[in-house]
Design an enzyme around this catalytic site. Structure first.
Site, PDB file in Angstrom:
ATOM      1  CE  LYS A 187     -11.843 -24.579  -4.943  1.00 58.54           C
ATOM      2  NZ  LYS A 187     -10.568 -25.128  -5.253  1.00 58.54           N
ATOM      3  CD  GLU A 194     -15.449 -29.153  -8.180  1.00 60.78           C
ATOM      4  OE1 GLU A 194     -14.628 -30.022  -8.536  1.00 60.78           O
ATOM      5  OE2 GLU A 194     -15.121 -27.980  -7.888  1.00 60.78           O
TER       6      GLU A 194
END
Length: 490
Positions: A187, A194
């Site tokens: 993550k 991102e």
């Protein structure tokens, strides 16, 4: 064993949404939070959704733990660091062998592994659960990345599978990532990628808005077109950009984007640590990820609003200049911009995956990268269908080859590099801010360079520190101290 009860600790935006999603999927949920207003909001949301019968509000840990079954399963979504440490410390006197703690926060993977060691002496499993999808995903089905002891992940996986988003083929976007802190590590890399994509898009927006003088409707249409065809097809961050650009100001004059303060504070106030950790990790793993780093520095600088105002006055920094570009020339520039953004997005993935593969090997996690790419689909912030299809195929075709040497990736990068160079040159001339785009261009110039200027650095290191050097005429020796030393004059 089917899990029918779970305790949720932390009923903020994400925790509250996850509690409702659990209840949606047949789990009896007991919720505790030190903030009374969060509990009230969760209770009200449960009532509005017709889920009150499955949501039990608990004022303390005693009532929370008494309401759970065997084994006790806890899920918490909290700010990283000390809040989670405090919860783990409190839970130590309540847990027994076989219980499972699921940390659905954005936590540092090293902290996750430390907590796993603390609870393992009680026979309690601690799962680091990466969750992607924001508050909407948490409520309606996120992409999830669990990592920890296999028996525990296997036990909770049916529950997580019911909660997870489904991709276009109906597959749940969740899988057992691996042992240790691998779930939170994946993550963390996800968030680094991102941030890189978001920077490329905001830089593209400034070029269209400030340099080309396009209005919100025109820019929104460009983002929409990128999302429907080409390498950025099916990209979630591109998809939401069109409507953002078209949103009008509350005053009715102009567009909302021009009213929003240019300050990303989540990194600077430590409420979001994943971007920083991803960049630190790239350095620790000795993997260059300059696109991600440049994006992060832009976010940090943006948060320092007062300082930027002083520096602007001191250095007389000029805003981007408007260009007179119309007709066919503007169409050509916009196509170059599309290619530049796609190439940068692709290389953000490449850099992040390089870090992920390196540390998976170092930690012996054995992370299945193609499976991770399948998880990063529906419900996921970095969903990018066309690009992920290509990356997934490249792993199946040549899994042992460096990413930039795989035919389709190399072909796309070579196709986009000229456009990226043109956009960076145009931005330099117009003073547009393109740190991620330009950092990506520099990355391409040195990542495959065969005669870098660092021979000069080696000579200096040898001159003042006798660090040694090797010669180009001899075979390459990987990561070894140089064989030669010279008595440099002066």
């Amino acid at each position: 064993m089917e899990i029918t009860k779970a305790g949720v600790i932390g009923a903020g935006t994400m925790g509250g949404a996850l509690a409702l999603l659990l209840a949606d999927n047949g789990v009896e949920v007991s919720v505790h939070d030190i903030c009374e207003s969060n509990l009230q909001k969760t209770a009200a949301a449960a009532e509005a959704a017709g889920l009150s019968a499955r949501i039990n509000i608990c004022k303390d840990y005693d009532s929370l733990c008494e309401s759970l079954g065997t084994p006790k399963v806890f899920i918490f979504s909290l700010p990283n660091g000390r809040p989670g440490d405090s919860v783990v410390k409190t839970l130590e006197k309540y847990v027994t062998k076989g219980d499972i703690v699921i940390d659905a926060s954005n936590e540092n993977w090293k902290v996750t592994q430390a907590r796993q060691q603390i609870l393992s002496k009680y026979g309690v499993a601690y799962i680091g659960l990466g969750v992607s999808g924001g508050s909407y995903g948490a409520r309606n089905g996120p992409s999830m990345m669990p990592g920890g002891e296999k028996w525990a992940v296997d036990m909770v996986l049916p529950m997580l599978t019911r909660m997870a988003a489904r991709d276009d083929h109906g597959r749940p976007c969740v899988a057992n990532i691996g042992t240790g802190g691998s779930g939170h590590f994946v993550k963390m890399i996800h968030n680094g990628i991102e941030h890189g994509i978001m920077s490329a898009l905001c830089e593209a927006w400034e070029i269209m808005d400030q340099t080309l003088g396009m209005d919100g409707e025109e820019i929104g249409a460009i983002f929409d077109s990128w999302n429907t065809k080409g390498g950025l097809k099916g990209n979630f961050l591109v998809e939401i950009s069109g409507s953002i650009c078209r949103t009008k100001s509350s005053s009715g004059a102009g567009y909302m984007l021009h009213d929003i303060r240019d300050a990303v504070v989540q990194d600077a106030n430590d409420s979001e640590g994943t971007g920083s950790w991803a960049n630190v990790q790239s350095v620790e793993s000795h993997v260059p990820a300059p696109s991600l780093t440049a994006a992060h520095y832009l976010r940090i600088a943006s948060s320092q609003v007062e300082q930027r105002l002083f520096i602007n006055t001191s250095l007389d920094i000029t805003p981007p200049k408007r260009e007179k570009v119309t007709g066919a020339e503007r169409s050509a520039v916009l196509q170059e911009l599309a290619d530049a953004v796609y190439g940068t997005t692709l290389l953000c993935f490449v850099q992040g995956l390089d870090v992920l593969e390196r540390e998976s090997m170092n930690q012996n996690w054995g992370i299945d990268i193609p499976r991770v790419l399948e998880i990063w689909r529906a419900g996921c912030i970095i969903k990018s269908d066309a690009l992920l299809d290509m990356l997934h195929a490249s792993y199946l075709e040549s899994p042992q080859t460096p990413l930039l040497c795989r035919p389709q990736i190399a072909q796309d990068v070579k196709r986009c590099q000229p456009a990226l160079k043109k956009i960076v040159l145009r931005s330099i001339e117009s003073d547009a801010r393109v740190p991620c785009l330009s950092g990506t261009l520099e990355y391409l110039k040195y990542i495959g360079g065969v005669d870098l200027p660092t021979s000069f650095t080696e000579a200096q290191l040898d001159c003042f520190g006798a660090h040694g050097y090797d010669l180009k005429s001899e075979p390459v020796r990987h990561l070894l101290k140089g064989s030669y030393h010279h008595a440099w004059s002066g």
